[in-house]
Scaffold this motif. Structure first.
Motif, PDB file in Angstrom:
ATOM      1  N   ARG A   1     -56.886 -31.002  -9.152  1.00 15.17           N
ATOM      2  CA  ARG A   1     -58.429 -31.441  -9.064  1.00 15.17           C
ATOM      3  C   ARG A   1     -59.163 -30.713  -8.082  1.00 15.17           C
ATOM      4  O   ARG A   1     -60.323 -30.557  -8.224  1.00 15.17           O
ATOM      5  CB  ARG A   1     -58.326 -32.889  -8.719  1.00 15.17           C
TER       6      ARG A   1
ATOM      7  N   TRP B   1     -62.639 -27.184 -21.357  1.00 16.24           N
ATOM      8  CA  TRP B   1     -63.827 -26.411 -20.563  1.00 16.24           C
ATOM      9  C   TRP B   1     -64.303 -25.035 -21.237  1.00 16.24           C
ATOM     10  O   TRP B   1     -63.324 -24.418 -22.141  1.00 16.24           O
ATOM     11  CB  TRP B   1     -63.293 -26.197 -19.360  1.00 16.24           C
TER      12      TRP B   1
ATOM     13  N   CYS C   1     -60.798 -27.913 -10.030  1.00 12.31           N
ATOM     14  CA  CYS C   1     -61.628 -28.648 -11.205  1.00 12.31           C
ATOM     15  C   CYS C   1     -63.146 -28.752 -10.405  1.00 12.31           C
ATOM     16  O   CYS C   1     -63.847 -29.173 -10.986  1.00 12.31           O
ATOM     17  CB  CYS C   1     -61.128 -30.072 -11.940  1.00 12.31           C
TER      18      CYS C   1
END
Length: 139
Positions: free
Chosen positions: A136, A93, A139
Protein backbone atom coordinates in the motif's frame (compact mmCIF):
# COMPACT_ATOMS: atom_id res chain seq x y z
CA UNK A 1 -2.02 -19.15 5.07
CA UNK A 2 -4.83 -18.40 7.51
CA UNK A 3 -7.64 -15.87 7.60
CA UNK A 4 -5.95 -14.22 10.62
CA UNK A 5 -2.85 -13.25 8.60
CA UNK A 6 -4.60 -12.46 5.30
CA UNK A 7 -3.76 -8.98 4.07
CA UNK A 8 -5.14 -9.38 0.55
CA UNK A 9 -5.90 -11.98 -2.06
CA UNK A 10 -3.84 -11.95 -5.23
CA UNK A 11 -5.39 -13.07 -8.52
CA UNK A 12 -3.20 -13.63 -11.54
CA UNK A 13 -3.50 -13.25 -15.27
CA UNK A 14 -0.88 -14.36 -17.79
CA UNK A 15 -0.17 -11.48 -20.16
CA UNK A 16 1.79 -13.83 -22.46
CA UNK A 17 -1.24 -16.05 -23.08
CA UNK A 18 -3.88 -13.31 -23.25
CA UNK A 19 -3.66 -9.71 -24.42
CA UNK A 20 -4.22 -8.25 -20.97
CA UNK A 21 -2.66 -4.92 -21.92
CA UNK A 22 -5.09 -4.53 -24.84
CA UNK A 23 -8.07 -5.75 -22.83
CA UNK A 24 -7.42 -3.30 -19.99
CA UNK A 25 -6.65 -0.43 -22.37
CA UNK A 26 -10.22 -0.85 -23.69
CA UNK A 27 -11.82 -1.41 -20.27
CA UNK A 28 -9.81 -1.28 -17.03
CA UNK A 29 -12.66 -2.71 -14.95
CA UNK A 30 -12.47 -6.26 -13.64
CA UNK A 31 -15.83 -7.50 -12.37
CA UNK A 32 -14.95 -11.22 -12.14
CA UNK A 33 -11.91 -13.49 -12.38
CA UNK A 34 -11.39 -17.26 -12.51
CA UNK A 35 -9.80 -18.97 -9.52
CA UNK A 36 -8.96 -22.57 -8.66
CA UNK A 37 -10.99 -24.34 -5.98
CA UNK A 38 -9.01 -24.84 -2.77
CA UNK A 39 -9.15 -24.22 0.95
CA UNK A 40 -8.25 -20.63 0.07
CA UNK A 41 -11.37 -19.98 -1.99
CA UNK A 42 -13.40 -21.19 0.99
CA UNK A 43 -11.91 -18.25 2.95
CA UNK A 44 -12.82 -15.59 0.37
CA UNK A 45 -15.44 -13.07 1.54
CA UNK A 46 -16.99 -9.88 0.18
CA UNK A 47 -15.04 -6.77 1.08
CA UNK A 48 -11.62 -8.42 1.33
CA UNK A 49 -8.84 -6.63 -0.59
CA UNK A 50 -7.64 -8.13 -3.89
CA UNK A 51 -4.45 -7.45 -5.82
CA UNK A 52 -4.32 -8.11 -9.58
CA UNK A 53 -0.98 -9.56 -10.74
CA UNK A 54 0.00 -9.73 -14.41
CA UNK A 55 2.55 -12.45 -15.07
CA UNK A 56 4.61 -13.14 -18.15
CA UNK A 57 8.04 -13.06 -19.72
CA UNK A 58 7.83 -10.85 -22.82
CA UNK A 59 10.01 -7.78 -22.75
CA UNK A 60 8.33 -4.41 -22.52
CA UNK A 61 5.34 -5.14 -20.30
CA UNK A 62 5.43 -4.04 -16.65
CA UNK A 63 4.68 -7.45 -15.13
CA UNK A 64 3.66 -7.27 -11.49
CA UNK A 65 0.84 -5.48 -9.65
CA UNK A 66 -1.59 -3.85 -12.08
CA UNK A 67 -4.33 -2.88 -9.65
CA UNK A 68 -5.93 -3.23 -6.23
CA UNK A 69 -9.61 -3.62 -5.44
CA UNK A 70 -12.05 -5.66 -3.36
CA UNK A 71 -13.96 -8.91 -3.53
CA UNK A 72 -17.55 -8.10 -4.39
CA UNK A 73 -18.90 -11.43 -3.13
CA UNK A 74 -17.98 -15.02 -2.47
CA UNK A 75 -16.69 -17.45 -5.13
CA UNK A 76 -19.35 -18.62 -7.60
CA UNK A 77 -19.87 -21.38 -10.18
CA UNK A 78 -21.76 -20.78 -13.41
CA UNK A 79 -23.15 -24.32 -13.26
CA UNK A 80 -22.59 -27.48 -11.22
CA UNK A 81 -19.12 -28.76 -12.06
CA UNK A 82 -18.29 -25.51 -13.90
CA UNK A 83 -15.31 -23.26 -13.32
CA UNK A 84 -15.01 -21.17 -10.19
CA UNK A 85 -14.84 -17.36 -10.31
CA UNK A 86 -14.94 -14.49 -7.86
CA UNK A 87 -16.86 -11.23 -8.27
CA UNK A 88 -14.53 -8.24 -8.08
CA UNK A 89 -14.61 -4.48 -7.84
CA UNK A 90 -11.19 -3.68 -9.27
CA UNK A 91 -9.83 -1.11 -11.70
CA UNK A 92 -6.55 -1.82 -13.48
CA UNK A 93 -4.15 1.10 -13.21
CA UNK A 94 -2.72 2.94 -16.22
CA UNK A 95 0.59 1.45 -17.42
CA UNK A 96 2.73 4.18 -15.84
CA UNK A 97 1.30 3.42 -12.38
CA UNK A 98 1.76 -0.39 -12.44
CA UNK A 99 4.25 -1.82 -9.95
CA UNK A 100 6.92 -3.90 -11.65
CA UNK A 101 7.89 -7.17 -10.03
CA UNK A 102 11.56 -6.06 -10.04
CA UNK A 103 10.66 -3.16 -7.72
CA UNK A 104 8.75 -5.47 -5.40
CA UNK A 105 11.56 -8.06 -5.41
CA UNK A 106 14.03 -5.34 -4.38
CA UNK A 107 11.94 -4.41 -1.32
CA UNK A 108 12.92 -6.68 1.58
CA UNK A 109 9.36 -6.56 2.92
CA UNK A 110 7.95 -7.89 -0.36
CA UNK A 111 10.76 -10.06 -1.76
CA UNK A 112 9.19 -13.20 -0.31
CA UNK A 113 5.72 -12.74 -1.80
CA UNK A 114 4.28 -16.13 -2.64
CA UNK A 115 3.78 -15.06 -6.26
CA UNK A 116 7.52 -14.31 -6.54
CA UNK A 117 8.62 -17.49 -4.75
CA UNK A 118 6.18 -19.75 -6.60
CA UNK A 119 5.11 -18.02 -9.83
CA UNK A 120 3.33 -21.17 -11.03
CA UNK A 121 1.50 -21.46 -7.72
CA UNK A 122 -2.11 -21.19 -6.73
CA UNK A 123 -4.65 -18.72 -8.09
CA UNK A 124 -5.61 -17.16 -5.76
CA UNK A 125 -2.37 -16.41 -4.03
CA UNK A 126 -2.23 -14.03 -1.08
CA UNK A 127 -0.32 -11.31 0.74
CA UNK A 128 0.10 -11.30 4.50
CA UNK A 129 -1.08 -8.29 6.47
CA UNK A 130 2.51 -7.00 6.69
CA UNK A 131 3.09 -7.50 2.96
CA UNK A 132 -0.13 -5.75 2.02
CA UNK A 133 0.74 -2.83 4.30
CA UNK A 134 4.11 -2.52 2.54
CA UNK A 135 2.47 -2.75 -0.89
CA UNK A 136 0.00 0.00 0.00
CA UNK A 137 2.95 2.36 0.50
CA UNK A 138 3.58 2.07 -3.26
CA UNK A 139 -0.05 2.70 -4.10
Amino acid sequence: MTADDLGAWLVKGNADQTDLAGRFARDPSIRSWCVQPSYRTALMRAGQPVVFWASGSRAGLPYGVWGVGRLDGEPQRDEPGGGLWVPLDLEVWPPDRRLRREVLRADGRLADLEVLRQPQGSNPSYLTTAQFAALREYC
